[in-house]
Design a protein around this motif. Structure first.
Motif, PDB file in Angstrom:
ATOM      1  N   SER A 180     -10.986  61.837 -33.250  1.00 28.34           N
ATOM      2  CA  SER A 180     -11.194  60.463 -33.257  1.00 28.34           C
ATOM      3  C   SER A 180     -12.120  60.012 -32.038  1.00 28.34           C
ATOM      4  O   SER A 180     -11.885  58.908 -31.671  1.00 28.34           O
ATOM      5  N   ALA A 182      -8.476  56.442 -34.921  1.00 29.72           N
ATOM      6  CA  ALA A 182      -8.855  56.704 -36.117  1.00 29.72           C
ATOM      7  C   ALA A 182     -10.061  58.000 -36.509  1.00 29.72           C
ATOM      8  O   ALA A 182     -10.479  58.348 -35.396  1.00 29.72           O
ATOM      9  N   LEU A 221      -9.149  51.945 -35.266  1.00 34.14           N
ATOM     10  CA  LEU A 221      -8.934  50.863 -36.080  1.00 34.14           C
ATOM     11  C   LEU A 221      -8.405  49.590 -35.496  1.00 34.14           C
ATOM     12  O   LEU A 221      -7.383  49.835 -34.694  1.00 34.14           O
ATOM     13  N   ILE A 256     -13.305  56.386 -32.065  1.00 34.59           N
ATOM     14  CA  ILE A 256     -13.147  55.524 -33.147  1.00 34.59           C
ATOM     15  C   ILE A 256     -11.802  55.034 -33.201  1.00 34.59           C
ATOM     16  O   ILE A 256     -10.864  55.876 -32.986  1.00 34.59           O
ATOM     17  N   CYS A 290     -12.620  49.141 -38.807  1.00 32.63           N
ATOM     18  CA  CYS A 290     -13.122  50.466 -38.082  1.00 32.63           C
ATOM     19  C   CYS A 290     -14.089  49.846 -37.077  1.00 32.63           C
ATOM     20  O   CYS A 290     -15.146  49.387 -37.249  1.00 32.63           O
ATOM     21  N   CYS A 319     -12.279  54.347 -42.572  1.00 26.87           N
ATOM     22  CA  CYS A 319     -11.541  54.880 -41.656  1.00 26.87           C
ATOM     23  C   CYS A 319     -10.199  55.112 -42.002  1.00 26.87           C
ATOM     24  O   CYS A 319      -9.580  54.539 -42.781  1.00 26.87           O
TER      25      CYS A 319
END
Length: 120
Positions: free
Chosen positions: A63, A26, A90, A88, A95, A113
């Motif tokens: 990400s 994400a 999901l 990062i 998030c 996100c």
């Protein structure tokens, strides 16, 4: 005794693998000062430091996000410390940042996100 332990470990690994399969790369939906202050606070707690500096990447495009090591002290000419990198991700609609080193996950509560495009 070794067989039951091995079976339990393999079962735990398969459950963890299934959970990991639901994670999607994400990016942050925005990098407003408020959002970045929240992200910085979560990452500071994750690395157990009061103040941190983020790396130069743009978390609305990439990400990943990195936490730079503290600057060398007055008696050091350089430091072998490396940045700590987080992905990062999901999980469902929530998030998180996930440590690349240890895999620990930290919730980015209240931070929007979006799924990362392929190649990020």
């Amino acid at each position: 005794m070794k067989t039951p332990i091995r079976i339990m470990m393999m079962s735990a690994m398969s459950v963890l693998g299934a959970c990991q399969g639901t994670l999607r790369p994400a990016v942050l939906a925005d990098k407003s000062p408020e959002t970045m202050a929240e992200v910085t606070g979560v990452l500071a707690k994750a690395v157990n430091r009061a103040q941190i500096q983020l790396g130069a990447s743009d978390p609305t495009v990439q990400s990943m996000i990195s936490v730079l090591p503290p600057p060398p002290g007055p008696h050091e000419s350089n430091s072998p410390a490396m940045p700590i990198v987080f992905d990062i991700v999901l999980m469902g609609e929530d998030c998180y940042v996930r440590s690349r080193e240890g895999g620990e996950m930290y919730a980015l509560s209240g931070i929007a996100c979006a799924p990362a495009e392929a190649g990020n």
